[in-house]
Design a protein around this motif. Structure first.
Motif, mmCIF file in Angstrom:
data_model
loop_
_atom_site.group_PDB
_atom_site.id
_atom_site.type_symbol
_atom_site.label_atom_id
_atom_site.label_comp_id
_atom_site.label_asym_id
_atom_site.label_seq_id
_atom_site.Cartn_x
_atom_site.Cartn_y
_atom_site.Cartn_z
ATOM 1 N N TYR A 1 31.180 -68.849 15.212
ATOM 2 C CA TYR A 1 31.046 -70.160 15.846
ATOM 3 C C TYR A 1 29.602 -70.389 16.299
ATOM 4 C CZ TYR A 1 36.018 -70.558 15.419
ATOM 5 O OH TYR A 1 37.275 -70.662 14.894
ATOM 6 N N ARG A 2 28.716 -70.349 15.336
ATOM 7 C CA ARG A 2 27.287 -70.614 15.539
ATOM 8 C C ARG A 2 26.844 -71.628 14.508
ATOM 9 N NH1 ARG A 2 22.777 -66.663 16.797
ATOM 10 N NH2 ARG A 2 22.047 -68.760 16.729
ATOM 11 N N LEU A 3 25.954 -72.517 14.908
ATOM 12 C CA LEU A 3 25.363 -73.498 14.005
ATOM 13 C C LEU A 3 23.851 -73.443 14.178
ATOM 14 C CD1 LEU A 3 27.614 -76.635 14.681
ATOM 15 C CD2 LEU A 3 27.867 -74.951 12.852
ATOM 16 N N ASP A 4 23.131 -73.751 13.124
ATOM 17 C CA ASP A 4 21.676 -73.834 13.173
ATOM 18 C C ASP A 4 21.290 -75.216 12.664
ATOM 19 O OD1 ASP A 4 19.333 -72.635 13.970
ATOM 20 O OD2 ASP A 4 19.126 -71.369 12.186
ATOM 21 N N ILE A 5 20.521 -75.935 13.450
ATOM 22 C CA ILE A 5 20.188 -77.329 13.141
ATOM 23 C C ILE A 5 18.749 -77.392 12.646
ATOM 24 C CG2 ILE A 5 19.960 -79.638 14.117
ATOM 25 C CD1 ILE A 5 22.117 -78.558 16.220
ATOM 26 N N PRO A 6 18.530 -77.884 11.428
ATOM 27 C CA PRO A 6 17.160 -77.969 10.919
ATOM 28 C C PRO A 6 16.367 -79.074 11.614
ATOM 29 C CG PRO A 6 18.694 -78.882 9.314
ATOM 30 C CD PRO A 6 19.514 -78.330 10.439
ATOM 31 N N MET A 7 15.124 -78.746 11.928
ATOM 32 C CA MET A 7 14.206 -79.692 12.566
ATOM 33 C C MET A 7 12.948 -79.805 11.697
ATOM 34 S SD MET A 7 15.529 -80.600 15.517
ATOM 35 C CE MET A 7 16.799 -80.105 16.658
ATOM 36 N N GLN A 8 12.214 -80.879 11.884
ATOM 37 C CA GLN A 8 10.985 -81.096 11.117
ATOM 38 C C GLN A 8 9.923 -80.049 11.427
ATOM 39 O OE1 GLN A 8 10.020 -83.060 8.694
ATOM 40 N NE2 GLN A 8 11.792 -84.391 8.559
ATOM 41 N N THR A 9 9.764 -79.731 12.720
ATOM 42 C CA THR A 9 8.661 -78.844 13.092
ATOM 43 C C THR A 9 9.162 -77.641 13.880
ATOM 44 O OG1 THR A 9 8.211 -79.901 15.227
ATOM 45 C CG2 THR A 9 7.110 -80.851 13.280
ATOM 46 N N THR A 18 23.220 -72.029 5.171
ATOM 47 C CA THR A 18 23.733 -70.866 5.880
ATOM 48 C C THR A 18 22.538 -70.125 6.459
ATOM 49 O OG1 THR A 18 23.594 -69.476 3.920
ATOM 50 C CG2 THR A 18 25.691 -70.632 4.291
ATOM 51 N N GLY A 19 22.799 -69.053 7.136
ATOM 52 C CA GLY A 19 21.709 -68.244 7.670
ATOM 53 C C GLY A 19 22.217 -66.875 8.062
ATOM 54 N N GLY A 20 21.327 -65.893 8.031
ATOM 55 C CA GLY A 20 21.711 -64.527 8.356
ATOM 56 C C GLY A 20 22.260 -64.367 9.761
ATOM 57 N N ALA A 21 21.764 -65.163 10.702
ATOM 58 C CA ALA A 21 22.225 -65.067 12.092
ATOM 59 C C ALA A 21 23.361 -66.045 12.387
ATOM 60 C CB ALA A 21 21.059 -65.328 13.045
ATOM 61 N N ALA A 78 21.626 -82.380 7.764
ATOM 62 C CA ALA A 78 22.247 -81.090 7.431
ATOM 63 C C ALA A 78 22.447 -80.225 8.672
ATOM 64 C CB ALA A 78 21.379 -80.342 6.422
ATOM 65 N N VAL A 79 23.269 -79.194 8.496
ATOM 66 C CA VAL A 79 23.447 -78.162 9.518
ATOM 67 C C VAL A 79 23.786 -76.865 8.787
ATOM 68 C CG1 VAL A 79 25.910 -78.666 9.885
ATOM 69 C CG2 VAL A 79 24.589 -77.552 11.693
ATOM 70 N N SER A 80 23.314 -75.748 9.340
ATOM 71 C CA SER A 80 23.642 -74.432 8.779
ATOM 72 C C SER A 80 24.892 -73.921 9.467
ATOM 73 C CB SER A 80 22.489 -73.453 9.015
ATOM 74 O OG SER A 80 21.374 -73.842 8.267
ATOM 75 N N VAL A 81 25.818 -73.393 8.677
ATOM 76 C CA VAL A 81 27.118 -72.959 9.182
ATOM 77 C C VAL A 81 27.473 -71.587 8.625
ATOM 78 C CG1 VAL A 81 27.958 -75.343 9.321
ATOM 79 C CG2 VAL A 81 28.393 -74.004 7.255
ATOM 80 N N ASP A 82 28.488 -70.996 9.197
ATOM 81 C CA ASP A 82 29.140 -69.835 8.599
ATOM 82 C C ASP A 82 30.219 -70.416 7.689
ATOM 83 O OD1 ASP A 82 30.825 -67.734 7.926
ATOM 84 O OD2 ASP A 82 30.804 -66.848 9.933
ATOM 85 N N PRO A 83 30.088 -70.273 6.363
ATOM 86 C CA PRO A 83 31.060 -70.889 5.463
ATOM 87 C C PRO A 83 32.475 -70.326 5.595
ATOM 88 C CG PRO A 83 29.359 -69.710 4.214
ATOM 89 C CD PRO A 83 29.002 -69.609 5.661
ATOM 90 N N ASP A 84 32.629 -69.200 6.302
ATOM 91 C CA ASP A 84 33.974 -68.694 6.566
ATOM 92 C C ASP A 84 34.655 -69.498 7.677
ATOM 93 O OD1 ASP A 84 33.881 -66.707 4.628
ATOM 94 O OD2 ASP A 84 33.025 -65.236 6.022
#
Length: 169
Positions: A139-147, A132-135, A105-111
């Motif tokens: 053109y920003r992405l947030d990548i989920p990690m295990q730790t 998604t995420g508040g920040a 997965a990756v967090s995105v701006d859905p717009d």
């Protein structure tokens, strides 16, 4: 019976050697001609493959776009800083279970990139927009990690991202 002179014997031996050498050279020339023909056939096939690949790349470029994004990482299952998903990191925005999708997965701006879109992130690989995420704006992405430590080690990076053109830009 006729007597052969040494010079005649030498001439016959030399002629035999030359004939043998010529036959060997002729065989090698034929072999090289066959190899050249095979290489020319392979070159023609490669040229056709290159043309088909070029068409495929152009078709891909018609349906995908490339931009530079700022990426960061987060640890939804190891929330040591209290910034993840209102304190509940077990479910992503898309409804998918976080634990099952950390590596995909990756967090995105859905717009910018619609939820459910496949994206290619330089240095990470293919991911699916699921959160998604508040920040996460523009053109920003947030990548989920295990730790948490993995997320902190990743830091913040500018990377090239390939994403579908139907996504808003």
């Amino acid at each position: 019976m006729r007597r052969l002179y040494p010079s005649t014997i030498i001439l016959l031996i030399t002629t035999g050697i030359l004939i043998s050498l010529c036959m060997g050279v002729h065989y090698k020339i034929n072999n090289l001609e066959q190899r050249i023909s095979t290489i020319q056939d392979q070159q023609l096939m490669l040229s056709k493959d290159q043309a088909r690949l070029s068409e495929a790349v152009l078709a891909c470029l018609d349906s995908w776009q490339v931009s530079t994004f700022e990426t960061s990482a987060y640890s939804p299952l190891d929330d040591q800083n209290g910034l993840n998903s209102w304190g509940d990191g077990s479910v992503m925005y898309s409804g998918a279970a976080t634990a099952d999708n950390i590596g995909t997965a990756v967090s995105v701006d859905p717009d910018v990139i619609p939820i459910g879109s496949k994206v290619y992130i330089e240095g990470i690989g293919w991911r699916t927009a699921m959160d998604t995420g508040g920040a996460i704006d523009g053109y920003r992405l947030d990548i989920p990690m295990q730790t948490f430590d993995q997320a902190m080690e990743y830091g913040v990076k500018k990377v090239v991202v390939l994403y579908p053109k139907e996504a808003k830009s």
